[in-house]
Design an enzyme around this catalytic site. Sequence first.
Site, PDB file in Angstrom:
ATOM      1  N   ARG A   1      -1.843  -1.339   2.976  1.00  0.00           N
ATOM      2  CA  ARG A   1      -0.604  -1.581   2.236  1.00  0.00           C
ATOM      3  C   ARG A   1       0.104  -2.834   2.732  1.00  0.00           C
ATOM      4  NH1 ARG A   1       1.489   4.447   2.834  1.00  0.00           N
ATOM      5  NH2 ARG A   1       0.874   5.376   0.851  1.00  0.00           N
TER       6      ARG A   1
ATOM      7  N   SER B   1      -9.883  -3.648   2.723  1.00  0.00           N
ATOM      8  CA  SER B   1      -8.661  -2.863   2.871  1.00  0.00           C
ATOM      9  C   SER B   1      -9.047  -1.427   3.155  1.00  0.00           C
ATOM     10  CB  SER B   1      -7.822  -2.996   1.588  1.00  0.00           C
ATOM     11  OG  SER B   1      -6.631  -2.252   1.690  1.00  0.00           O
TER      12      SER B   1
ATOM     13  N   VAL C   1      -1.470   1.547  -7.421  1.00  0.00           N
ATOM     14  CA  VAL C   1      -2.510   1.825  -6.424  1.00  0.00           C
ATOM     15  C   VAL C   1      -1.940   1.921  -5.008  1.00  0.00           C
ATOM     16  CG1 VAL C   1      -4.279   0.718  -7.821  1.00  0.00           C
ATOM     17  CG2 VAL C   1      -3.046  -0.631  -6.137  1.00  0.00           C
ATOM     18  N   GLU C   2      -2.739   2.512  -4.123  1.00  0.00           N
ATOM     19  CA  GLU C   2      -2.399   2.715  -2.706  1.00  0.00           C
ATOM     20  C   GLU C   2      -1.031   3.371  -2.535  1.00  0.00           C
ATOM     21  OE1 GLU C   2      -3.464   0.011   0.303  1.00  0.00           O
ATOM     22  OE2 GLU C   2      -4.939  -1.040  -0.895  1.00  0.00           O
ATOM     23  N   GLY C   3      -0.782   4.388  -3.354  1.00  0.00           N
ATOM     24  CA  GLY C   3       0.482   5.106  -3.307  1.00  0.00           C
ATOM     25  C   GLY C   3       1.404   4.619  -4.395  1.00  0.00           C
TER      26      GLY C   3
END
Length: 815
Positions: free
Chosen positions: A376, A207, A498-500
């Site tokens: 995402r 990712s 995670v990831e925002g």
Amino acid sequence: MMWIVLAVIGLWIMAYNGMNTWIAWGALAAALLMISFSGVDSTVTSISWFMLIAGVTIVKVSSVRRCLVSGPVLRGMRKTMPPISDTERDALESGTVWWDAELFCGKPDWDKLQSLPSPKLSNEEQAFIDGPVEQLCEMLDDWDITHNRQDLPPEVWEFLKNNRFFGIIIPKRFGGLEFSVNGHSCVVMKVASRSITAGVTVMVPNSLGPGKLLLEYGTDKQRDYYLPRLASGEEIPCFALTGPDAGSDASSMPDEGVVCRGRFQGKKDVLGIRLNWEKRYITLGPVATLLGLAFKLYDPDGLIGDRREIGITVALIATDTPGIEIGNRHFPLNCAFQNGPNRGKNVFIPMEWVVGGLEQVGNGWRMLVECLAEGRGVSLPALSAGAGKTVSRYTGAYARIRKQFNLPIGKFEGVEAPLARIAGETYLMDAARSITAGALDQGEKPSIVSAIVKYELTERMRQVVNDAMDIHAGSGICLGPRNYIGRIYQTIPVSITVEGANILTRSLIIFGQGAVRCHPFIQREMAAMTQDDPHQAVEMFDKALFGHIGFLLGNLARATWLALTNARFADVPGDRSTRLYYRQITRLSAGFALIADIAVVSLGGALKRKERLSGRLADVMSNLYLCSAVLKHYQDQGCREDDLPLVHWACRSTIHRAQQSLLAVFWNLPNRAVAVLIRGLIFPSGKPYSPPSDKVIQKAAAVLLTDSETRDRLTLGIYLNSTENDPSGRIERAFQAVLRAEPAQKKLDQARRSGRLKVKRRSELVQAALEAGVIDETEYQLLEAAERTTREAISVDEFSPEAMVGNQARPEPVV
């Protein structure tokens, strides 16, 4: 009056269909000409002709229009528009728009979605999932991983490396698997259905990590060196972005690098960067050999150009480089994936370690935003869908075998509601995962859609798992080797964070960026406002502004007509079961586009700070996208009638949520008069959409309580087994045994109700039924097997007091 009415109707039709404005002016002139000969007072007609000619002159004569309208509006907007930072500009310009733009424009072109190829696995991908992925899942013991080891076993790490799990996205010429996005998603989903820890471990390198950055931006030399080592597992990657003082706000990142010359590996006077940083929450950080690092780069001596502040830059650094400190581990809610901090003090690296080399210095944030958007859209949706499918299959089985008051708990109406929610949300999550992966495989890079599926699927996973915990009750909260749901519940906040973080994603990204990226004119207007040449700025702004006005009027006409007719005449695809939903999405899309435009125009730059309003608009857009994905997924799976209970639940739920969020926007728009007017146009007869009915809920819940092709399709792609020593296998064995014994159980229940069997104890009932001739020997064996496997499946672990005290973290279960 008749001609005035006809003129208004004509203008409205032209606005609805987006016809040329000359036709509109001609229609007005023709109406006014008729009025002039109808005996109306000459003063009125003179004023009307003056207004018409003035209007035509202002709108159609560009020099007059720019002087009287566009120029003043541009100057006013420049004063009110908040400044846009470089990181915000990079985020706004990253990725592409896709179906999100269709929904945002109020006139979705359904052919665009319908023409998207159905995502399918290649033979090679299917073989990998049936082979190495299946083998990996068989090796995983989640209780041992999360409780005893707090890590994957060494043999699992070795298996992951040997079978190229860290090279799923890396091309074959570099030794990777080169799977499609859909293939990548399906691998992560299956692994995560067995162990979240293993799922995250596989997910991260494929990712947002060095591999993805190298593929997109690396130099040929960097790719040739690193990608084979990453694919084989010789290098374990991590990526360090977040620090104590900078999470979502990358512009405040204190980590810095200074361009200088220094000694490196025995060489003097090497052009490079001296780095100082502190990072945390870095997945795979404690075991990584290759660190991707984001930092702010400065060049005070002008060694590489004339800019002192170069901007966010990304470099790849070997973790054994002098000055790097790999910290201890974080402990993220009993999820045992490797995660921890790292720091660097006066770390010198050569300039060629910057991803992309010297040409890419300062472009790090754009790199990260584009790679993060795709991540995402793949990794976390796959993990969420995997969790949802696991919960659906085994919670439904549990609700069928677990009895209270001599009735399976899944038959109680109070339990049917969460069961239906679990089934419907899982169908929805898989649809969004699949359709988004399919779009990415077609070359789309929809940053807004990626944010939608990350936010919505992780939030819906939270709802699904919470519902499952309610149904499991005590057996869900008692941790141990038998518990297959407790760890999933504990790790929900990891996906949310995670990831925002989801709060940020909803309140700022989905609509905040979507309003700019998806709107056909706002980005052009913003570009004009930042143009230095005054003449060119007015010219650019003029075209965008009047295009925007026409777009707004068109949506006003469409939204009004679709509301008055409930979109009955809208040209949409679908069959008799789904056409209604296509129409409802079309209607709500027009309403959303109208109110979104009004919010943007009326609030201007202040909308950036109206996060609750922005969040509600994001909810509308998100639910319309999810409902569209459900309809496309139903089509891709062959429009199977048995799946309709899930389709109806998912569509009615998302459409109702979109309606409620749209109403919440009306309730909170600062300009109350405009809000009341627009609400009356979009919802003239009140709220037309309701949530799933009791009948739909009952049918959706029943999907999880029966062994059917629909249940198998819903849970396709997760790891399945029926071994008696496996926690999920026990539930599946008991479920099948109970279903096989169901005819015999009905005989038993009927005999009890009629008074033929008077035994009250369950342990004596089956034997008494056999002796009384109510059942035969075969049925007796089926009932005994059902009773035995059910007892085994619903039992929970117990531990000795000594094992529960202090840090004696390896208790063996007594039962």
